[in-house]
Design an enzyme around this catalytic site. Structure first.
Site, short mmCIF file in Angstrom:
data_model
loop_
_atom_site.label_atom_id
_atom_site.label_comp_id
_atom_site.label_asym_id
_atom_site.label_seq_id
_atom_site.Cartn_x
_atom_site.Cartn_y
_atom_site.Cartn_z
N VAL A 62 0.81 -1.24 0.00
CA VAL A 62 0.00 0.00 0.00
C VAL A 62 0.84 1.28 0.00
O VAL A 62 0.34 2.34 -0.35
CB VAL A 62 -0.99 0.05 1.20
CG1 VAL A 62 -2.07 -1.00 1.08
CG2 VAL A 62 -0.24 -0.06 2.54
N ASN A 88 -6.99 -1.07 5.81
CA ASN A 88 -6.69 -1.78 7.04
C ASN A 88 -5.22 -2.20 7.18
O ASN A 88 -4.76 -2.47 8.28
CB ASN A 88 -7.60 -3.02 7.11
CG ASN A 88 -7.23 -3.95 8.23
OD1 ASN A 88 -7.48 -3.63 9.40
ND2 ASN A 88 -6.62 -5.07 7.91
N TYR A 155 4.27 4.38 15.70
CA TYR A 155 2.99 3.70 15.45
C TYR A 155 1.83 4.62 15.89
O TYR A 155 0.87 4.83 15.13
CB TYR A 155 2.95 2.38 16.22
CG TYR A 155 1.68 1.58 16.02
CD1 TYR A 155 1.50 0.78 14.89
CD2 TYR A 155 0.64 1.62 16.96
CE1 TYR A 155 0.34 0.05 14.71
CE2 TYR A 155 -0.52 0.89 16.78
CZ TYR A 155 -0.67 0.10 15.66
OH TYR A 155 -1.83 -0.62 15.47
N ALA A 157 1.79 7.88 16.31
CA ALA A 157 1.71 9.07 15.45
C ALA A 157 1.04 8.72 14.12
O ALA A 157 0.21 9.47 13.61
CB ALA A 157 3.10 9.65 15.22
N SER A 158 1.38 7.55 13.58
CA SER A 158 0.79 7.15 12.29
C SER A 158 -0.72 6.95 12.44
O SER A 158 -1.49 7.35 11.56
CB SER A 158 1.45 5.87 11.75
OG SER A 158 1.08 4.73 12.50
N LYS A 159 -1.13 6.36 13.54
CA LYS A 159 -2.56 6.08 13.73
C LYS A 159 -3.35 7.35 14.06
O LYS A 159 -4.50 7.50 13.65
CB LYS A 159 -2.74 5.01 14.82
CG LYS A 159 -2.22 3.63 14.41
CD LYS A 159 -2.93 3.10 13.17
CE LYS A 159 -2.55 1.68 12.81
NZ LYS A 159 -3.27 1.16 11.64
N ILE A 188 -6.16 -6.51 20.37
CA ILE A 188 -6.87 -7.56 19.63
C ILE A 188 -5.96 -8.78 19.47
O ILE A 188 -4.74 -8.63 19.26
CB ILE A 188 -7.30 -7.03 18.24
CG1 ILE A 188 -8.03 -5.67 18.38
CG2 ILE A 188 -8.19 -8.04 17.51
CD1 ILE A 188 -9.23 -5.65 19.31
N1 NAD Z 1 -4.04 -6.25 16.73
C1 NAD Z 1 -4.25 -5.14 17.43
O1 NAD Z 1 -4.22 -5.16 18.67
C2 NAD Z 1 -4.55 -3.85 16.73
C3 NAD Z 1 -4.97 -2.76 17.52
C4 NAD Z 1 -5.23 -1.56 16.88
C5 NAD Z 1 -5.10 -1.43 15.52
N2 NAD Z 1 -4.68 -2.50 14.79
C6 NAD Z 1 -4.53 -2.30 13.34
O2 NAD Z 1 -5.34 -3.24 12.66
C7 NAD Z 1 -4.81 -3.45 11.35
C8 NAD Z 1 -4.72 -4.93 11.08
O3 NAD Z 1 -3.79 -5.48 12.00
P1 NAD Z 1 -3.92 -6.98 12.58
O4 NAD Z 1 -3.88 -6.86 14.04
O5 NAD Z 1 -5.02 -7.70 11.93
O6 NAD Z 1 -2.48 -7.55 12.18
P2 NAD Z 1 -2.03 -8.54 11.02
O7 NAD Z 1 -0.54 -8.47 11.01
O8 NAD Z 1 -2.69 -9.85 11.20
O9 NAD Z 1 -2.61 -7.87 9.69
C9 NAD Z 1 -1.95 -6.90 8.95
C10 NAD Z 1 -2.10 -7.23 7.49
O10 NAD Z 1 -1.52 -6.16 6.72
C11 NAD Z 1 -0.69 -6.72 5.71
N3 NAD Z 1 0.33 -5.74 5.34
C12 NAD Z 1 1.39 -5.33 6.07
N4 NAD Z 1 2.10 -4.43 5.39
C13 NAD Z 1 1.46 -4.25 4.21
C14 NAD Z 1 1.72 -3.43 3.08
N5 NAD Z 1 2.78 -2.62 3.03
N6 NAD Z 1 0.86 -3.48 2.03
C15 NAD Z 1 -0.21 -4.32 2.06
N7 NAD Z 1 -0.49 -5.13 3.10
C16 NAD Z 1 0.34 -5.08 4.17
C17 NAD Z 1 -0.13 -7.98 6.35
O11 NAD Z 1 0.41 -8.89 5.39
C18 NAD Z 1 -1.34 -8.50 7.10
O12 NAD Z 1 -2.15 -9.30 6.27
C19 NAD Z 1 -3.47 -2.71 11.30
O13 NAD Z 1 -3.63 -1.47 10.67
C20 NAD Z 1 -3.16 -2.51 12.78
O14 NAD Z 1 -2.30 -1.42 12.99
C21 NAD Z 1 -4.42 -3.71 15.35
#
Ligand code: NAD
Length: 258
Positions: A62, A88, A155, A157-159, A188
């Site tokens: 992305v 996402n 992280y 700051a990005s969010k 999560i």
């Molecule tokens: N797990 C948590 O506690 C949590 C909390 C808050 C926010 N989030 C956010 O939720 C989102 C999903 O995270 P998750 O917990 O399911 O983790 P995850 O690692 O299972 O999922 C992340 C997905 O993004 C893909 N990805 C990574 N870099 C990429 C890139 N440059 N281009 C395209 N795809 C890419 C990965 O291959 C993976 O499939 C993220 O944005 C994360 O920051 C997660």
């Protein structure tokens, strides 16, 4: 079915929250394009098709403009229009104190988590406008929005940036009948953090103990599941939230209220 015949693009859909969202959207009648840097998303595509749904995989990063454009082109070539975008894809890196954070880590985190949302949205918006409107749901986080987290400044700051970007999108796009909101997950149970912890030399026992201690600090006493976040994304993507615009929906088991 809440998304009958809707066309949705979901980035970061190989695992975790994106995968759960793709499965739920399909169950709700949407045709889904799964975009991910990892080919693992093909497995989810197979699963959706086996259940009678319609899904396509596109590989890409992305943070690379031509890849972001390819993701949107795949949607156009496969289904002709787009109604829902779920930005996402994201990464987490444990960087330590700000003074010790490597510039390369800062850049990679911001490039994927924030610039990636900008790029995929930039190329999606014209197609969504010509499709007659739609809904954009960005995955932000409670980290950087309702709470700060030591050692995770890049992280956070990005969010926080994703929340700001979402609010601007809502203002710019309302005239085109496009809403933009973000979901802010708490802790999560995906592999996002555990992978990083183990990579930084932590042991599985330390990880288990840390996760148990952290769960005890959450009012609901447990981590959330990716399926629970997918339900919040579905709400924001569907007509059930037809007058919700520019909001950051925190889904954290009550953590941020303490
Ligand atoms: N797990 C948590 O506690 C949590 C909390 C808050 C926010 N989030 C956010 O939720 C989102 C999903 O995270 P998750 O917990 O399911 O983790 P995850 O690692 O299972 O999922 C992340 C997905 O993004 C893909 N990805 C990574 N870099 C990429 C890139 N440059 N281009 C395209 N795809 C890419 C990965 O291959 C993976 O499939 C993220 O944005 C994360 O920051 C997660």
């Amino acid at each position: 079915m809440k998304l009958k015949d809707k066309i949705a693009l979901i980035t970061g859909s190989a695992t975790g929250i994106g995968r759960s969202t793709a499965l739920l959207f399909s169950q709700e009648g949407a045709k889904v394009v799964l975009a991910d840097i990892s080919k693992e998303a093909e497995e989810t595509v197979r699963e959706i098709r086996a259940a009678g749904g319609s899904a396509v995989f596109v590989q890409g990063d992305v943070s690379i403009p031509s890849d972001a454009q390819k993701m949107v082109n795949t949607v156009k070539e496969s289904y002709g229009e787009i109604n829902i975008l779920h930005n996402n894809a994201g990464i987490l890196r444990i960087c330590g104190d700000l003074s010790k954070t490597e510039e390369s880590d800062w850049d990679r985190i911001v490039d994927i988590n924030l610039k990636g949302v900008f790029l995929v949205s930039k190329y999606t918006i014209p197609l969504m406008i010509s499709s007659g409107g739609g809904s954009i749901v960005n995955t932000a986080s409670m980290a950087g929005w309702t709470v700060g987290m030591a050692g995770l400044a890049a992280y956070c700051a990005s969010k926080a940036g994703v929340v700001g970007l979402t609010k601007c999108m809502a203002l710019e796009l309302a005239v085109h009948d496009i809403r933009a909101n973000c979901v802010c997950p708490g802790t999560i149970d995906t592999t996002l953090y555990p992978t990083q912890f183990l990579k930084h030399g932590g042991t599985q026992d330390e990880l288990d103990a840390g996760q148990e201690a952290l769960a005890a600090t959450i009012p609901q006493g447990r981590y959330g599941t990716s399926a629970e976040i997918a339900q919040a994304v579905l709400f924001l993507a569907s007509e059930e939230s037809s007058y919700v615009n520019g909001q950051a929906l925190v889904v954290d088991g009550g953590f941020s209220n303490q």
